[in-house]
Scaffold this active site. Sequence first.
Site, mmCIF file in Angstrom:
data_model
loop_
_atom_site.group_PDB
_atom_site.id
_atom_site.type_symbol
_atom_site.label_atom_id
_atom_site.label_comp_id
_atom_site.label_asym_id
_atom_site.label_seq_id
_atom_site.Cartn_x
_atom_site.Cartn_y
_atom_site.Cartn_z
ATOM 1 N N VAL A 49 0.746 -1.082 0.107
ATOM 2 C CA VAL A 49 0.189 0.082 -0.235
ATOM 3 C C VAL A 49 0.793 1.598 -0.077
ATOM 4 O O VAL A 49 0.549 2.182 -0.847
ATOM 5 C CB VAL A 49 -0.824 0.107 1.343
ATOM 6 C CG1 VAL A 49 -1.507 1.438 1.392
ATOM 7 C CG2 VAL A 49 -2.082 -0.965 1.123
ATOM 8 N N GLU A 50 1.863 1.149 0.936
ATOM 9 C CA GLU A 50 2.523 2.417 0.972
ATOM 10 C C GLU A 50 3.571 2.672 -0.318
ATOM 11 O O GLU A 50 3.484 4.020 -0.857
ATOM 12 C CB GLU A 50 3.733 2.442 2.293
ATOM 13 C CG GLU A 50 3.100 2.384 3.609
ATOM 14 C CD GLU A 50 2.524 3.507 3.735
ATOM 15 O OE1 GLU A 50 2.953 4.563 3.392
ATOM 16 O OE2 GLU A 50 1.478 3.573 4.674
#
Length: 372
Positions: A159-160
Amino acid sequence: MTFPLLSRQALPLIALSSILALSGCASAGETSKKTATANKTAAKAKKVVKPVQGDEFANFSQWSDVSSFIDQMVEKNGFNKKQLQATLNQTHYVDSAIQLMKPAPPGKPKNWAAYRARFVEPVRINGGVAFWNQYADALARAEARYGVPAEIIVAIIGVETVYGRNTGNFRVMDAITTLAFAYPETPNRTARMNYFRGELENTLLFARDEQIDPFSLLGSYAGAIGWPQFMPGSIRKFAVDFDGNGHIDLRNSPVDAIGSVANFLVQHGWRSGQPTVFPAKVDMTENWQRFINQGLSAKFSLQEMKEAGVTPLAEPPADMLFGLVDLQNGADPSEYWLGADNFFAITQYNRSFFYAMSVIDLSRAVRAARNF
């Protein structure tokens, strides 16, 4: 000292493939495919990123607030005043960081389905499988040491930064100094500037501790660094040297990133072996609304939530505490979940129900794809 990802990860894989080929323990085609996948992942993560050029030299040390900050750093942390003045005078003012920090104008209602689709998608799922396969040993070691499932660690990094692909190209010194002393006019401006001044302090301390040039640190427009996008303060508090080379390097060591994500979650309340969420429904005629906007912690018993009209669709342990997670879906009905301590541990990484639930859903999707 840091080492390129390719030299640390690809060479052992090459050596292993040779041994297996000689011994007949695996087919050459299968081993070659795994090695090619690992090399491809490493090459993507190792790409050279051109820093965003700041708008102008700002002579920051001439600003009265910056001058006071320098004096505090000298007194508190033993920095040399002239050297620190020279460092801050190399720092650029970055207007784009200011613009990106301004609140978004009122727009469409929050939409969980649209948000989820940005993160639980084929690129991150397939990338997560490849990342897990390449770093299976480090992920297993982190899970054993910290009690955080491998898929949760994988999902957060996915996600990051999409497994190191999008780590940011702002010079951290530029972005954080700009935000520390020229934050946009917002109701919380003073608090936010104090926060970024603390992050500037941590940036300088981290660079000194690791004996690196602070201007070599690249990150997001807010100053988040590396594969897991840790702010400098989080690096100093929660990052770990998980590859054992004597240095913490979240920019070039995915193994350090793996251990650091796990340690961060444990330090923020992750409980080994416990679940994250349970699906639920609410009875619109009851008093369930009192559980909305009650902070980022699990503090209500299952019994009191049931009595107020919240019904779990899968029965959780009766002795756990929960919070009500409402995922607004635009014009469509909201989703409701019972969030346990581990759900709220993820929200400490990013203070958003949408974020935490996207991590959980991506983790499930990656595990399912890997086990297919």
